[in-house]
Every structure is written in C-alpha cells, then in structure tokens.
Design an enzyme around this catalytic site. Structure first.
Site, PDB file in Angstrom:
ATOM      1  N   VAL A  30       0.824  -1.204   0.000  1.00 39.01           N
ATOM      2  CA  VAL A  30       0.000   0.000   0.000  1.00 39.01           C
ATOM      3  C   VAL A  30       0.863   1.261   0.000  1.00 39.01           C
ATOM      4  CG1 VAL A  30      -1.678   1.328   1.351  1.00 39.01           C
ATOM      5  CG2 VAL A  30      -1.955  -1.161   1.097  1.00 39.01           C
ATOM      6  N   ASP A  31       1.914   1.265   0.805  1.00 36.18           N
ATOM      7  CA  ASP A  31       2.747   2.460   0.952  1.00 36.18           C
ATOM      8  C   ASP A  31       3.394   2.843  -0.381  1.00 36.18           C
ATOM      9  OD1 ASP A  31       3.655   4.516   2.499  1.00 36.18           O
ATOM     10  OD2 ASP A  31       5.090   3.347   3.651  1.00 36.18           O
ATOM     11  N   ASP A  32       4.064   1.886  -1.019  1.00 35.15           N
ATOM     12  CA  ASP A  32       4.669   2.170  -2.317  1.00 35.15           C
ATOM     13  C   ASP A  32       3.636   2.629  -3.327  1.00 35.15           C
ATOM     14  OD1 ASP A  32       7.676   1.413  -2.991  1.00 35.15           O
ATOM     15  OD2 ASP A  32       7.033   0.108  -1.380  1.00 35.15           O
TER      16      ASP A  32
ATOM     17  N   VAL B 195       2.571   6.280  -2.833  1.00 34.03           N
ATOM     18  CA  VAL B 195       3.621   7.226  -3.215  1.00 34.03           C
ATOM     19  C   VAL B 195       3.776   7.268  -4.732  1.00 34.03           C
ATOM     20  CG1 VAL B 195       6.067   7.810  -3.005  1.00 34.03           C
ATOM     21  CG2 VAL B 195       4.826   6.984  -1.024  1.00 34.03           C
TER      22      VAL B 195
ATOM     23  N   ARG C 104      -0.394   7.905   4.619  1.00 38.87           N
ATOM     24  CA  ARG C 104       0.057   7.989   3.229  1.00 38.87           C
ATOM     25  C   ARG C 104      -1.122   7.861   2.268  1.00 38.87           C
ATOM     26  NH1 ARG C 104       5.233   8.948   3.222  1.00 38.87           N
ATOM     27  NH2 ARG C 104       5.932   6.884   3.834  1.00 38.87           N
TER      28      ARG C 104
END
Length: 639
Positions: A378-380, A383, A454
């Site tokens: 999810v984080d990548d 971003v 994020r």
C-alpha cells in the site's frame, strides 16, 4: 509567510539547484533511481553461511566479506543493529560465525575482542531464535533448542483461526520454507568445518537447549512445542509428507522469473535452504537462479563485499520524482517523464497473496523492488500514485487508468479498524507474536498510522475519492492513534518524527477543519523536540524507551520530515511555526555539501521495530530537497 534575512533567498535557490543536479546526475538510463539499502551485518553473514552450505562460496568474492566485517566491528568488539547502538549480541555472534567460516582463526585479535563482547552478554544461549537456527544448520547449536514448526500448518484452510496467511507477508515468505528446514533438521558440513564452543558463556557442556518459560499464559506454547517434538521423535507427526510437499510447491510457485522470493533476503535464503534440505542440486535451474538473485543484492567494491536485505528502486524513484517536481522541476522534464514511464511499466497486474483475504480487490499496485509480483504494498502504491499525478506523460490516458486501478486496489485493502497495513488486510492477530518462533515480534502486519496517513495524503493531494464512510473511518483511526504528547508512532521510519510528519501531511489535506486540534498538537510536539542546532533527530532506541520520543542527533532526513510536517500543519491552520521552520531550513543549508548532497550515519528506516533497522542512502537526498522545495513554495519569493 516571509523568509527572514538569515535564510537568504539565494541560498535556498542554490541549495535546491545543487540538490536537483545531484539527483539528476545519478538517475539510471532506464529512468529509475536506486541507491543502497543498508542494514546490519547479519544479512551478509547469513549469505556466507548459505554459500558454504551449498558449496558455491568459491564462485563468489566472499573473501572480501572479511574486510567488510572487520570494518563494521566497533571498538567494544561487537557489531551493531544500527549506528551507535553499542553493539548487539545476536548480530555479533553471526559476524563471528561468518569470519570463522571465512578461515579467520579464533586467536585473531578481532575475534578475541568479539568473543569477550559476546560472552559478557551471555553468549550463544542468549541469542535470538534465528541466530540459533543458523548455527544449528552447521552443528554449532542443537536443534532441540529450536521451536518446532509442524509442516501440517501448510494444510490449514485460510478460514482457520491460524494459517500461514495470518502471518505477515515477510514472516510467511520466510516461514513456509523453514517448515521444511526445521522438519528435516539438517546439519551440513562446511569447508572449513567449524565449531563455536568458545561462545557458550556457561560452557558448551552445560548448555541447556530449551525454550525459556515466562511464567504466564504464553508458556502454553512451550508445552505445545514439547508435544510437537515428542511427535517428531516418535514419527507420529500427522500429514507430515503432505505438509512438506505443500510447502515445497508453495515455495516453487512464488519464485520470480528473476529468482527472487518475496523481494527480501530472508525469504530468499530460507527458500534456498529449504531446497538444500530437500536435496536439490546446486546446478538445478531453480537453485541457480535463486543464488543469482542473491548475487543481485550484493554490493562489491575493490576491497569489500556485502549484501543488502532488500532493494528499493520503485520507492526511491517515486520519492525522487516528487522531490524534483515539488522543488520546481517541470512536470514534463525528460527525467521525470522517463521515470514516470518506468513506474508505469512496473505496475503489478497479477493477483498476489493479498488476494487470500481480500476477495474483492483487483490487481493494480506497485511493489518496493524491481520484481515482486506476489507482494505489492500500500505504501509504495500510494507514493507512486502521487508521483505519477505530478508529471505529464505522453500517454496520459494510460497514466490515469493506472492510477484509477491503484486507488481501487488500495481502497479494497482497508482494514477493519479503519486504517491500512503495508501488505495485507486484517493481518492483526497479535497472539501470534507470542509463539517462541516469533521472538522478533514481527509476525503480523496490522494497520498503522504512517501507512494510513500515506493513503489519505494521496487522496488529498491527487483529489481522489473513496467511499465517504471509509474515509471517515480512516480519519477516526488516525485521531485515535495520536499519542498523549501529540505525536504519532512511525512503523516504517524512525520513529515518532516520521509518523507525526506523515499524519500532519495527510490530515492537513483531507480534513483540516475537523482535525485542527490534532494537527496543532502534532505541530507543537515537533516544535518542542527541535534540537538547538535547528535540526531534528530521533534514535532507534525510542522504539524501546518512550522517553526518547523525538530525541536524537539531528539528521538531514528527519529534519526534512519535521519541516514537511510543520509546513503541512501551517497550511492547514494558518499558524506557521515560523522560527522553527527557519531554523530547520538553516540546518539543511548549513549541512549541505558542495556537491548538493547531505550525509548522515544514522539509520532512519525501520524494518522491524526494536530488532531490524535500515539506512536508505537516498533518504538524506530526496527528503531535504522535498522540504526545501515546499518551503520555497510557501515563502513570499516562491509565489
């Protein structure tokens, strides 16, 4: 907001230009950015062990590992988890083991110092389970002291209370192959053959190979382990062969064409160990490409050879793009266009392990590495979406369709408490961390404030939408996660400075009025922990000692995070922490080097809190540039 004379307009512009030029100069021809991801020496030590077990050590420049390990040993004799930590027992034992496997005699002065350090801290018997497991592979520890993992675990259905999909992605990809290894309990011969008897503080003859009891409910697991071991001794393990076969099939299915497993060295090493335990040959194509994948994580210099725990090209590329565009580079600049097209080519359109619990989501995410089909995160993905949103690509329709697919995937990954985790949804059975095998306390992947933030930052910055009720759940989750001091925990970066910055950047965009008090409290906390030199820093020890929240020597990356959080809070409330911002910018200007870069020794990335830390070598480059760019944008001369 106006910049004070002491932070001259020209100095900020010059600093931005120098930083931009540096980042542009290190972009790879294919369009991506990628720099070293540094960890402690155990990763390299375990690779030495792997090649000694396979007999493939002479095909690699492992002799250079000795120089690397010597360079990392500290004056006290030990090796560190993170820069300046004073040394750590398990890390030091594995480094000592590797040096001995490389032929360094125990009479060598470095070994004498290391042995003294290790024995003063309790020796091998006090090390973590994974260190003992590696030692058991070569007969330097008894398998009796390793927790049993019955292979029939592989056969438990996904709706059962416990199954492999209740473990975090990294624990799962590392544990499934260990079901094979721990069942077989192999002892491999190495050249040279070694023992580590001298590292038992109580004497090897007095060593007790047993799992410690705590005197609480978790002792139930020790009793279960004793039952499993008895079943192994009597050859009464149910569905043993079926479980082994299922584990082998699972491992083979999850190998990438590039040879990787899970994109992380522990999963790659354990998978190769499992194949070795199953008597695969080193010339087998599966083994050969697996070993070659490990080689791809290596960094070789004229004198040294070391292994990274993971590689971060997607992450580095997306952040470099954001920093460059936010600091004034045109959205259609050839460098960011090429990077954007490279990112589009890396979108994962396959179903991965996440689909076991997420029955509705469709593929469309990004992973951290070059290739990792089964474990996007999810984080990548969030971003990357923000990076793509900022640039103008030749095929805008494709870009928008890719973003839409990614946002839909992220929305489908929301956890029951309202937040988002990194790789899975509702992977939060904390009791699993209490099993003896899980002594790193990293067996699950629950939703966290930084990843949740994020996602919300992505929605706010890109003007994207998810279901209103789900958005409200996420905002409520973040408000509930705020600490009494006003800060937020940072799971994937060190620590409260990272988490607080992320949440402030999110709430200021998505719900500034509704969360104004939370934003003000977070900003006040950041101002309160600023160092006298104008920077911010936080030690990795804050994961163990809450009194150290926000405390540590100033670093470029953590200073940048604090500045980004304060700018976001100021934009949301209209109350800029003017003096703190100016001093923070002043710190970045004063510490920037003539080539446009910043330097920092500290580890500011987190693998497993309290147990495994990371130093991203580009964090001290793109985050300061991002902070300077946003500072310029809110300043009078930047309008």
């Amino acid at each position: 907001m106006q910049i004070q004379d002491k932070v001259a307009v020209s100095r900020v512009k010059d600093a931005i230009a120098a930083s931009q030029n540096y980042l542009l100069s290190i972009q790879y021809p294919d369009g991506y950015w990628w720099a070293e991801l540094e960890s402690n020496v155990t990763i390299t030590a375990e690779v030495v062990l792997l090649h000694k077990i396979w007999g493939t050590d002479r095909e690699r420049p492992l002799h250079k590992v000795e120089a690397y390990l010597r360079s990392q040993q500290r004056d006290h004799g030990g090796w560190e988890l993170f820069y300046g930590d004073g040394g750590e027992l398990s890390t030091s034992v594995e480094a000592y083991m590797a040096l001995k496997l490389l032929g360094v005699p125990q009479t060598d002065p470095a070994m004498v110092k290391a042995r003294k350090f290790i024995l003063e801290r309790g020796g091998i018997s006090k090390t973590r389970i994974f260190t003992k497991l590696h030692l058991a592979l070569i007969g330097c520890y008894n398998w009796r002291g390793i927790p049993s993992l019955p292979p029939w675990v592989m056969l438990l259905p996904s709706n059962f209370l416990f199954n492999i999909y209740e473990m975090s992605s990294w624990a799962r990809s590392s544990t499934v192959p260990l079901l094979i290894v721990i069942d077989r309990k192999p002892v491999f011969l190495t050249d040279p053959a070694i023992n580590l008897d001298e590292l038992y503080a109580e004497g090897v003859e007095q060593a007790r190979y047993e799992l410690p009891r705590k005197g609480d409910w978790t002792d139930l697991f020790i009793t279960l382990d004793e039952t499993f071991k008895l079943a192994e001794t009597l050859n009464l393990v149910p569905f043993r062969q079926e479980g082994i076969q299922a584990a082998e099939r699972w491992v083979l299915e999850r190998q990438e064409a590039t040879g990787d497993w899970g994109g992380i060295i522990p999963a790659m090493l354990n998978s190769l160990l499992a194949l070795r335990a199953l008597d695969y040959d080193a010339a087998d194509p599966i083994v050969e490409r697996g070993l070659r994948a490990v080689d791809n994580f290596a960094i070789e210099t004229a004198d040294t050879y070391r292994i990274q725990p993971c590689i971060s090209p997607v992450w580095d590329t997306a952040w470099a793009m954001r920093a460059l565009v936010d600091s004034g580079l045109a959205p259609d600049h050839p460098a960011v266009v090429k990077a954007g097209e490279w990112l589009l080519s890396k979108q994962i359109l396959d179903y991965g392990d996440w689909a076991v619990k997420n029955r509705t989501g469709k593929p469309g995410a990004w992973a951290f590495e070059f290739d990792n089909r089964f474990y996007p995160d999810v984080d990548d993905t969030a971003v990357v979406v923000m990076a793509l949103n900022q640039v103008k690509l030749p095929n805008e329709k494709l870009k928008q369709a890719a973003i839409a697919r990614a946002v839909n995937w992220i929305a489908s990954m929301q956890c029951q408490p309202g937040g988002w985790a990194a790789f899975d949804m509702d992977n939060d059975q904390d009791w699993i961390n209490q099993i003896p095998y899980g002594d790193l306390k990293a067996m699950i992947d629950p939703n966290t404030a930084d990843v949740t933030a994020r996602v919300l930052e992505m929605l706010g910055e890109c003007n994207l939408f998810i279901d209103t009720r789900n958005l409200e759940r996420a905002i409520s989750y973040l408000k509930a996660e705020q600490e009494i001091e006003g800060c937020w925990f940072g799971r994937w970066g060190v620590n409260y400075i990272y988490g607080t910055s992320e949440v402030l950047c999110a709430l200021s965009l998505i719900a500034p009025e509704k969360t104004r008090l939370s934003i003000e409290q977070g900003a006040a906390w950041l101002v309160g922990c600023q160092n006298p030199d104008g920077g911010w820093g936080e030690t990795c020890r804050s994961y163990d000692d809450p009194s150290l929240k926000g405390q540590g020597v100033s670093t470029a990356s953590q200073t940048a995070w604090a500045i980004l959080g304060l700018i976001a809070a100021g934009q949301a409330t209209g109350n800029f922490a003017k003096v703190a911002l100016e001093q923070g910018i002043g710190y970045l200007l004063e510490t920037q080097r003539s080539d446009g870069t910043w330097d920092e020794s500290e580890f500011t990335g987190t693998g497993f809190p309290s147990h495994f830390y990371l130093k991203y070598h580009l964090y001290q480059q793109y985050f300061p540039l991002l902070a300077l760019g946003r500072y310029q944008a809110i300043s009078e001369f930047g309008r």
